[in-house]
Enzyme design. Structure first.
Site, PDB file in Angstrom:
ATOM      1  N   GLU A   1      -1.037   1.453  -5.166  1.00  9.10           N
ATOM      2  CA  GLU A   1      -0.799   0.223  -4.413  1.00  9.10           C
ATOM      3  C   GLU A   1      -0.709  -0.984  -5.338  1.00  9.10           C
ATOM      4  O   GLU A   1      -1.615  -1.225  -6.138  1.00  9.10           O
ATOM      5  CB  GLU A   1      -1.941   0.049  -3.403  1.00  9.10           C
TER       6      GLU A   1
ATOM      7  N   HIS B   1       0.854  -1.201   0.000  1.00  7.00           N
ATOM      8  CA  HIS B   1       0.000   0.000   0.000  1.00  7.00           C
ATOM      9  C   HIS B   1       0.890   1.251   0.000  1.00  7.00           C
ATOM     10  O   HIS B   1       0.927   2.015   0.974  1.00  7.00           O
ATOM     11  CB  HIS B   1      -0.852  -0.084   1.283  1.00  7.00           C
TER      12      HIS B   1
HETATM   13  O1  TA6 Z   1      -6.333   1.541  -0.213  1.00  7.92           O
HETATM   14  C1  TA6 Z   1      -7.251   2.544  -0.020  1.00  7.92           C
HETATM   15  C2  TA6 Z   1      -7.840   2.394   1.356  1.00  7.92           C
HETATM   16  O2  TA6 Z   1      -8.450   1.133   1.495  1.00  7.92           O
HETATM   17  C3  TA6 Z   1      -8.815   3.553   1.599  1.00  7.92           C
HETATM   18  O3  TA6 Z   1     -10.154   3.209   1.482  1.00  7.92           O
HETATM   19  C4  TA6 Z   1      -8.395   4.013   2.943  1.00  7.92           C
HETATM   20  O4  TA6 Z   1      -9.229   4.572   3.820  1.00  7.92           O
HETATM   21  C5  TA6 Z   1      -7.097   3.485   3.184  1.00  7.92           C
HETATM   22  O5  TA6 Z   1      -6.811   2.468   2.350  1.00  7.92           O
HETATM   23  C6  TA6 Z   1      -6.307   3.648   4.425  1.00  7.92           C
HETATM   24  O6  TA6 Z   1      -6.715   2.633   5.282  1.00  7.92           O
HETATM   25  P1  TA6 Z   1      -6.228   2.540   6.766  1.00  7.92           P
HETATM   26  O7  TA6 Z   1      -6.793   1.258   7.289  1.00  7.92           O
HETATM   27  O8  TA6 Z   1      -4.722   2.502   6.721  1.00  7.92           O
HETATM   28  O9  TA6 Z   1      -6.729   3.755   7.478  1.00  7.92           O
END
Ligand code: TA6
Length: 278
Positions: free
Chosen positions: A254, A154
């Protein structure tokens, strides 16, 4: 140079320096939270107010989302899986030459993981720090039944300003819009003037993140899905460990196996997801 360090609260990480780059990797999550090439600004974005605390994911760098990406059907389980908040074992570092350092981290099933996910596994992350950042995430099924994973490296990228950022390489690709849950098709390059949270599918070529003064290339292998995310103004205010205006300087691209690209791994078999960033 590979140096083991600890913050005052005992949070452990490894600092790497060679003639081409510098990096920092936390043992929790095998989480790279700093990568900068020699003489250049950091490629990875890190929130100025990130937590460095056991049990909480670092906000920025490259969280390893595994064995599920996004929410689990069981809402009591952690979003994006447990790998990013688990302690990994540092297997070793190889200073291959003065320009290249290769580090390997491992996570295997234990009493805690088996409660959340009922499979035996070995997960290895091999990180190569040189003038490119290479991450190789290998999932091996040690169980006697097949399992399905969805996952993502990510990656949070630093951008000079989100309005200056363009992503090339996803034109005409189908995507799931995670804000509306509708299937759409990309038309042209991606630019940003609102919240974006999309899972692109059928991705088969290198992407370019064009910023004001630099271009970053992202090539994935063992993957045909890519998540593009920027929370924009309102969501950024609601996000943990992010300043209200942080959305202006970050962008996630990602490297994933998500939604239609989730993978089944059979007993004694492995799947490798690789991301090469330069
Ligand atoms: O990859 C995108 C995502 O799934 C978003 O929807 C988002 O809120 C984010 O990742 C961050 O997630 P986290 O659990 O690290 O707050």
């Amino acid at each position: 140079m590979i140096v083991h360090k600890k913050l005052a609260n005992d949070f452990a990480y490894i600092e790497i320096k060679n003639s081409s780059a510098k990096a920092k990797i936390a043992l929790q999550g095998a989480h790279i939270f700093h990568y900068a090439r020699e003489g250049e600004e950091a490629i990875l974005w890190l929130s100025e107010v990130s937590d460095f605390e056991y049990g909480k994911a670092i906000r920025g760098g490259v969280p390893v989302c595994w064995p599920w990406f996004g929410f689990n059907e069981d809402k009591s389980l952690p979003q994006h899986g447990f790998a990013r908040i688990s302690m990994w074992e540092f297997i070793g570092g190889d200073e291959a030459d003065e320009k290249t350092t290769i580090l390997t981290f491992r996570l295997t099933h234990n009493e805690e993981t088996l409660k959340m996910w009922h499979y035996k596994f070995e997960l290895e992350l091999k990180i190569t720090i040189s003038d490119r950042l290479t991450m190789e995430l290998k999932t091996t099924n040690l169980d006697d039944k097949s399992f399905k994973i969805s996952q993502a490296l990510h990656t949070y990228f630093t951008v000079s300003h989100i309005c200056e950022a363009t992503i090339k390489g996803l034109d005409k690709k189908p995507y799931l819009d995670a804000l509306t849950w509708k299937n759409e098709v990309q038309n042209g390059d991606i630019t940003f003037n609102q919240e974006v949270d999309r899972v692109y599918q059928e991705v088969d070529s290198e992407m370019v993140l064009k910023d004001k003064n630099r271009e970053i290339y992202i090539k994935n292998e063992g993957s045909s899905s890519v998540v593009v995310w920027n929370p924009w103004i309102e969501k950024c205010k609601r996000m943990s460990a992010m300043r209200d205006d942080a959305y202006q300087n970050m962008l996630c691209i990602e490297s994933a196996n998500a939604f239609l690209d989730a993978r089944v791994v059979k007993p004694n078999e492995s799947h490798i997801l690789r991301a090469i960033i330069h």
